[in-house]
Design an enzyme around this catalytic site. Structure first.
Site, PDB file in Angstrom:
ATOM      1  CG  LEU A  97      89.318 103.131 -19.776  1.00 48.53           C
ATOM      2  CD1 LEU A  97      89.536 104.064 -20.937  1.00 48.53           C
ATOM      3  CD2 LEU A  97      90.428 103.459 -18.599  1.00 48.53           C
ATOM      4  CG  ASP A  98      85.712 104.769 -13.270  1.00 45.70           C
ATOM      5  OD1 ASP A  98      86.005 103.801 -13.114  1.00 45.70           O
ATOM      6  OD2 ASP A  98      86.855 105.555 -12.419  1.00 45.70           O
ATOM      7  CB  ALA A  99      80.672 106.130 -17.326  1.00 40.82           C
ATOM      8  CE  LYS A 187      87.458 108.710 -11.957  1.00 41.79           C
ATOM      9  NZ  LYS A 187      86.338 108.385 -12.416  1.00 41.79           N
TER      10      LYS A 187
END
Ligand code: URA
Length: 239
Positions: A97-99, A187
């Site tokens: 997962l992105d930060a 995104k």
């Protein structure tokens, strides 16, 4: 490393090494303190990789934003490992997962299941709640559902549902379910239809959701959940 992998106490592991039962990449090591890289080297006891003898651990974490989903990253301020550091065993996150993304993240020491779940043809469904800038139109929602063109190719059909629109901050909340796992995919999908994601939470990973699990907390999966996840990973997209 053997102790951390759940093989036994340090003393027990030292005895295993001293008695010549431990090998690194097929070569027996008897010197205590011999170093190995758990990501690259195959460590075995009596010829069996430790992966096969160690207890399997499966943990669901509700990842808060601000944590990087890797075991180690010298550029990261925080990694998700800090949130599960009391668990004995060589855990690692399944996928990323992105930060700045929050939500459901599976951690395990079961390399076979992790490989299955991250293999492009065995990806399980993942549901995200995306808060995006602006009022999203039904034609954009349809476009997302059919698939959009990204620079690494078109996306597969997705399930998309408008949850709400907030006049106050001019944002739309959209639930989107995908079964691919490309870098920053959600995104980029919204970007492709002209909406910037301002907040992203993964609310479901395969059969696992965040019910009863506050942000920052984790829990062990039940035997039933592990069995179901394995089934899902083997027979992708089965309900
Ligand atoms: N898609 C994204 O863009 N970011 C994530 O963290 C997960 C899916």
């Amino acid at each position: 490393m053997l102790a951390a992998a759940g093989v036994g106490s340090r003393r027990h592991c030292e005895a295993l090494i001293a008695s010549g039962r431990v090998a690194v990449n097929g070569r027996v090591v008897t010197k205590l303190g011999t170093r190995a890289d758990p990501e690259k080297d195959v460590i075995s006891i009596d010829g069996k990789p430790i992966d096969a003898v160690q207890e399997k651990i499966y943990v669901l974490l509700n990842k808060p934003p601000g944590y990087t989903s890797t075991r180690f990253d010298r550029f990261a301020q925080h990694t998700v490992m800090e949130l599960v550091d009391e668990i004995q065993g060589y855990l690692y996150p399944v996928g990323r997962l992105d930060a700045d993304t929050s939500g459901a993240l599976l951690l395990t020491n079961d390399g076979e299941l992790a490989n299955l779940l991250t293999h492009p043809s065995h990806q399980v469904e993942k549901t995200y709640l995306a808060t995006v800038k602006g009022r999203i139109s039904s034609s954009s929602l349809d476009h997302l559902a059919r698939g959009v063109n990204l620079d690494d190719g078109p996306t597969a059909p997705a399930k998309v549902k408008l949850i709400s629109y907030s006049d106050a901050d001019n944002t739309s909340a959209v639930e989107i379910t995908i079964h691919e796992g490309r870098k920053r995919q959600v995104k980029r999908m919204f970007q492709a239809v002209g909406h910037r994601v301002v907040k992203l939470t993964r609310t479901r990973f395969g059969c696992l959701d965040l019910k009863g699990l506050p942000e920052g907390e984790h829990r062990f999966l039940t035997k039933k959940e592990v069995a179901k996840l394995k089934r899902l990973a083997r027979h992708k997209n089965e309900p």
